[in-house]
Motif scaffolding. Structure first.
Motif, short mmCIF file in Angstrom:
data_model
loop_
_atom_site.label_atom_id
_atom_site.label_comp_id
_atom_site.label_asym_id
_atom_site.label_seq_id
_atom_site.Cartn_x
_atom_site.Cartn_y
_atom_site.Cartn_z
N THR A 264 1.01 -1.02 -0.02
CA THR A 264 0.01 -0.01 0.08
C THR A 264 0.98 1.46 0.28
OG1 THR A 264 -1.82 -1.29 1.41
CG2 THR A 264 -1.93 1.12 1.36
N TYR B 62 -2.92 -1.16 -3.33
CA TYR B 62 -3.74 -0.03 -2.95
C TYR B 62 -3.16 1.05 -2.66
CZ TYR B 62 -6.19 -4.33 -1.35
OH TYR B 62 -6.74 -5.84 -1.27
N MET C 99 -10.20 -4.32 2.58
CA MET C 99 -10.28 -4.30 1.02
C MET C 99 -9.95 -5.79 0.77
SD MET C 99 -10.98 -1.40 -0.39
CE MET C 99 -10.09 -0.72 -1.67
N ILE D 119 -8.93 4.68 1.10
CA ILE D 119 -8.20 3.86 0.57
C ILE D 119 -8.70 3.41 -0.68
CG2 ILE D 119 -9.33 1.90 1.79
CD1 ILE D 119 -6.30 0.47 1.61
N ARG E 224 -8.38 0.80 -4.42
CA ARG E 224 -7.87 -0.20 -5.27
C ARG E 224 -7.12 0.23 -6.45
NH1 ARG E 224 -9.12 -5.50 -3.92
NH2 ARG E 224 -10.75 -4.97 -2.88
N THR E 225 -5.90 0.30 -6.62
CA THR E 225 -5.03 0.89 -7.70
C THR E 225 -5.61 0.27 -9.03
OG1 THR E 225 -3.24 0.69 -6.14
CG2 THR E 225 -2.85 1.36 -8.28
#
Lengths: 200, 723
Positions: B115, B212, B234, B291, B293-294
């Motif tokens: 992260t 993330y 997540m 946060i 999620r990439t």
């Protein structure tokens, strides 16, 4: 390269010195040179006064040795040039970079290494001292490297154009979100209008 | 030479990550229907009553306008009221439909996750930014999971002093924490597309390394435990694309700041619980303390430019709502984790700074009026966008409502007709016209104030919360005073927002600079400069009403008082001594003031220590430039960062485009040495600072050359190093 601590003023004198001069230059000139060199060591955070004095004297002696041969240069110019040379040569030795043809940014790398190895905090006594140096210090100096981020993993986000066709959307009225809900509310509003109309 | 790096977060996404298929969120249509129907029914009933009142004195076109405005404004108030009411009921009965209760995430491992914690900044207070990062870092270290997180300071700063200070503070911080290879600093060459462009730039370079990322604001602090929980959530909910925490406002010291802080901490839980009731997995993103999620973000959330001119066209300024809408469009869920503690932010400390922040947000939110029509967006996203727009449009509508009302009264006075009221609903309600008006007024007041009352009622049932706000008596007094202040502040907000909306619609642009967050106190002069027109409007408007309709004047006094008293009010509430005095009197206490969490205590202590340090910036103009050239360490760090920048092909091309490496820059540098920074334009200074070779050369020259040959500015700068 050992740095002897000379304690007598006699060691400064040159054979041809006239009164009020050192290495053929007025004392005020050397005073200014001393100030400039000391300032640079201050900037490098050499805080120990004994070490600071030793280093400044070491540089000034080298400048004085050059002074008679270069009468057109001021003492400060000579001293600062020597300072640059001494520091860069020392970086080359510690970082094991050949002095000849060294990286033009060696000085930058050396200063960064000093900072990351915490010379001002832990290793002031090693600064400009000839080798061998403690392994911990040498390793810290040689491995010091600054990174603004981890290794790149380049990619390219690409925007997708928005379809802003409200008219197109309106033609598909039945597919509008919550259209049923809005219809219920519209019926409710009509009911209110009807009540109002009937009671007035 | 191998870089020295501590063990960093795992770099490759695990197969579990790669295999995620977004699941369509469960339908929440019934919740939306019931919630909004409550507001619509309430609005319908009260609007009917209001229409009846208008009917009694004879219908007219202006009354139609007044009714329409009433319906819109009341509906907005009713939605707010319903959110408070639903929130209250759910908090009393227990809300099971929240992200933290949907899956058992507590035992979930975050091994294998990576992260990135992003701190996008632009000319911010550097000490505060790094203080917040440090507090978060130390808090995260205590969880034992620090190695799964990397910190990135993503600078867009354009002021050389800020730029250099950021680099200096960064290297100080990583040395202090031993965080080289864990806390990174990167400055963009240009701040194209502002914050969203800054994040995009990060994602393009490093995004694929992280599963993330968490976005922080310049004044954000997050508890380590909260960050770990977010990652676990997540991991446990693979269909979720974004979880937004609800940051609590903290660290306020002025009276205004403390009132806002109290309102945030006291009322927000109710509203956000109500919001979560209807939003569920279709929630929103507020730009930070969330946060993300990439992978889906990179895939779906790169924002295009909107067609047309300002205020609607061009770059999307308020990107957060739109990014959430795009994630939802792609079937990813977005949730509010409203019950997670340990997420904080700071707020403006005076009315003027608050208005400046609103000014920046206004244009962005107005753009959403266009974005709402993007095809494929979910209905709830359109609602979120609409509420964002109405947050600012409500002000001109309220002003129009008041003016229309005045117009009706004025035209009646000059018509020469007497007040003859007709019977309307009175047979059923048995009310005189005055009583009728009073009933409508009271309903409006109840709708506006009910959530505040419910928040107080909740305190009666919740001992821990009661203690956290200093007891029922303190909280009640605080609510009463906060309400009184809001009544005075609201008319000013109305005038400010109206002017922002008008300016934006006329194409006025917004300067997206750093936000003023520290309490400095507003001087009388500043207050007069910013509020004179509020006072003038209040006096003229009040005078006119007094002249033509004296009974109505008294009804308007709350609105007029805020305007007429704006200058003393603005000065008074910005005062930190009054803030401290109110605290001593147990007023506006918040849980964090009564029991300061360790991460905030750490930050506060750090700020005290740093504020005692002698300032480097104030002593010399262009002190940052002087430091970058003269200080051997700052220069080395600066040059090294510039050299590394060349390794990125995008930055290398950018540097070339800027002209870095050309002989002209050496000539500019020579001018800098001979004539000082005053002889350089701001662009030239930036150009010099961007050239690694020139900066290394300048360091050498500034020390090598005889001082008397340099500009006097250098002589002053060099004195700093003289003992």
């Amino acid at each position: 390269m050992d740095i002897p601590l000379e304690s007598t003023i006699g060691s400064w004198a040159f054979p041809r010195d006239e009164p009020g001069k050192l290495a053929g230059r007025p004392l005020e000139e050397w005073n200014a040179a001393y100030g400039k060199v000391e300032s640079y060591f201050n900037a490098l955070c050499v805080r120990n006064k004994v070490l600071l004095g030793q280093l400044v004297i070491h540089v000034l002696k080298r400048a004085m040795a050059r002074a008679p041969a270069e009468p057109h240069r001021s003492a400060t110019e000579l001293a600062v040039e020597e300072l640059d040379r001494v520091v860069t040569d020392w970086f080359a030795q510690v970082l094991q970079v050949p002095a000849e043809g060294a990286d033009p940014l060696l000085s930058t790398r050396g200063r960064l290494a000093l900072l990351l190895a915490d010379m001002p905090g832990k290793w002031q006594d090693q600064f400009l001292r000839p080798g061998p140096w403690p392994d911990q210090f040498v390793n810290a100096m040689r491995q010091a490297y600054l990174r603004s981020g981890p290794d790149f993993q380049l990619s390219q986000m690409s925007p997708r154009e928005f379809d802003l066709g409200p008219i197109t959307t309106l033609t598909k009225f039945s597919r509008l979100p919550y259209v049923k809900m809005v219809m219920v509310w519209a019926t409710f509003a009509l009911l209110l209008i009807l009540i109002f109309y009937l009671t007035h | 030479m191998q870089p020295v790096l501590t063990e960093s977060a795992p770099r490759k996404p695990t197969p579990a990550h790669v295999g995620i298929v977004p699941v369509r969120p469960p339908k929440r249509g019934l919740r939306v229907f019931f919630f909004f129907s409550s507001a619509v029914v309430l609005t319908g009933a009260v609007s009917l009553l209001f229409a009846d009142l208008l009917w009694r004195t004879g219908w007219s076109a202006s009354r139609t306008v007044l009714l329409v405005l009433f319906v819109i404004l009341f509906l907005l108030a009713a939605i707010g009221c319903m959110q408070g009411l639903y929130g209250f009921v759910l908090r009393i009965l227990g809300d099971r439909h929240r992200i933290t209760l949907m899956t058992d995430y507590h035992e979930r491992s975050i091994a294998g996750t990576s992260t990135a914690l992003l701190f996008p900044i632009c000319n911010e207070d550097v000490v505060r930014v790094f203080g917040g990062l440090r507090a978060t870092y130390l808090s995260l270290a205590q969880t034992g999971e620090l190695h799964r997180f990397d910190f990135f300071i993503l600078s867009d700063s354009t002021e050389p002093n800020k730029w250099i200070e950021e680099e200096r503070r960064w290297i100080e911080l990583v040395r202090e924490l031993g965080a080289l290879g864990r806390v990174y600093y990167r400055r963009r060459l240009t701040n194209e597309d502002r914050k969203s462009g800054n994040i995009r730039d990060f994602l393009n370079v490093w995004g694929k390394r992280y599963r993330y990322f968490v976005v922080f604001d310049a004044d954000s602090v997050m508890r380590g435990e909260t960050l770990v929980t977010l990652v676990k959530l997540m991991e446990a909910n693979p269909a979720v694309g974004l979880i937004q925490t609800v940051p609590g406002v903290v660290n306020a010291s002025s009276l205004f700041g403390r009132i806002q802080q109290f309102a945030n901490r006291f009322y927000t839980p109710l509203f956000i619980t109500g919001l979560n009731f209807w939003a569920q997995g279709f929630a929103n993103y507020w730009g930070h303390n969330a946060i993300i999620r990439t992978e889906p973000f990179m895939q779906h959330c790169d924002l295009p430019r909107l067609p047309g001119r300002k205020p609607f066209g061009g770059q999307i300024l308020s990107h957060d709502f739109v990014e959430a809408a795009l994630l939802l469009r792609a079937n990813w869920q977005v949730w509010f984790a409203y019950d997670l503690e340990g997420s904080y932010e700071e707020a403006p400390q005076d009315m003027i700074a608050n208005a400046q922040r609103d000014r920046r947000w206004c244009q962005g939110n107005l753009q959403h009026a266009l974005v709402m029509f993007v095809r494929g967006l979910r209905g709830i996203s359109r609602l979120h966008l609409l509420f964002g727009v109405m947050g600012y449009l409500a002000s001109p509508l309220w002003l129009a409502f008041l003016l229309t009302f005045n117009w009706i009264r004025l035209s009646h006075k000059f018509s020469g007709l007497s007040d003859i009221t007709v019977r309307a609903f009175t047979p059923y309600l048995n009310l005189t016209a005055t009583q009728h008006a009073f009933v409508v007024f009271m309903i409006c007041m109840v709708v506006l104030l009910l959530p505040k009352c419910l928040a107080l009622v909740e305190l009666v049932f919740d001992t821990a919360r009661r203690r956290a706000f200093g007891g029922l008596r303190c909280a009640t007094a605080s609510v009463l005073l906060e309400t009184a202040f809001s009544a005075l502040h609201a008319p000013l907000q109305m005038l400010w927002h109206t002017s922002f909306v008008v300016t934006s619609l006329l194409g006025g642009s917004v300067r997206w600079g750093g936000q003023r967050r520290l309490a400095g106190g507003v001087t009388w002069r500043t207050a007069l400069r910013r509020h004179w027109w509020h006072m003038l409007i209040g006096l003229v408007w009040g005078g006119l009403i007094w002249w033509f309709d004296r009974p109505v004047f008294w009804w308007f006094t709350p609105v007029l008082a805020g305007m007429v008293l704006s200058v003393p009010l603005s000065v008074a509430v910005s005062n930190t001594r009054l803030g401290a005095h109110a605290r001593a009197l147990c007023l506006f206490l918040t849980p964090e003031e009564i029991s300061t969490p360790p991460e905030l205590a750490e930050l506060q202590m750090r700020m005290v220590v740093k504020q005692k340090e002698p300032g480097r910036e104030e002593s010399l103009p262009d002190a940052g430039l002087a430091e970058a050239v003269l200080d051997p360490y700052v220069n080395a760090v600066h040059v090294s960062l510039l050299r590394e920048k060349r390794l990125n092909p995008v930055y290398a091309a950018g540097l070339e485009k800027l002209g870095v490496g050309k002989p002209e820059i050496r000539a500019i540098a020579e001018r800098l040495l001979m004539r000082g920074p005053g002889a350089l334009s701001p662009q030239e200074k930036i150009l010099v600072l961007n050239d690694a070779d020139v900066m290394a050369w300048l360091h050498r020259q500034a020390w090598l050359r005889p001082t008397e040959t340099l500009a006097s500015w250098w002589q002053v700068a060099l004195q700093r190093y003289t003992r």
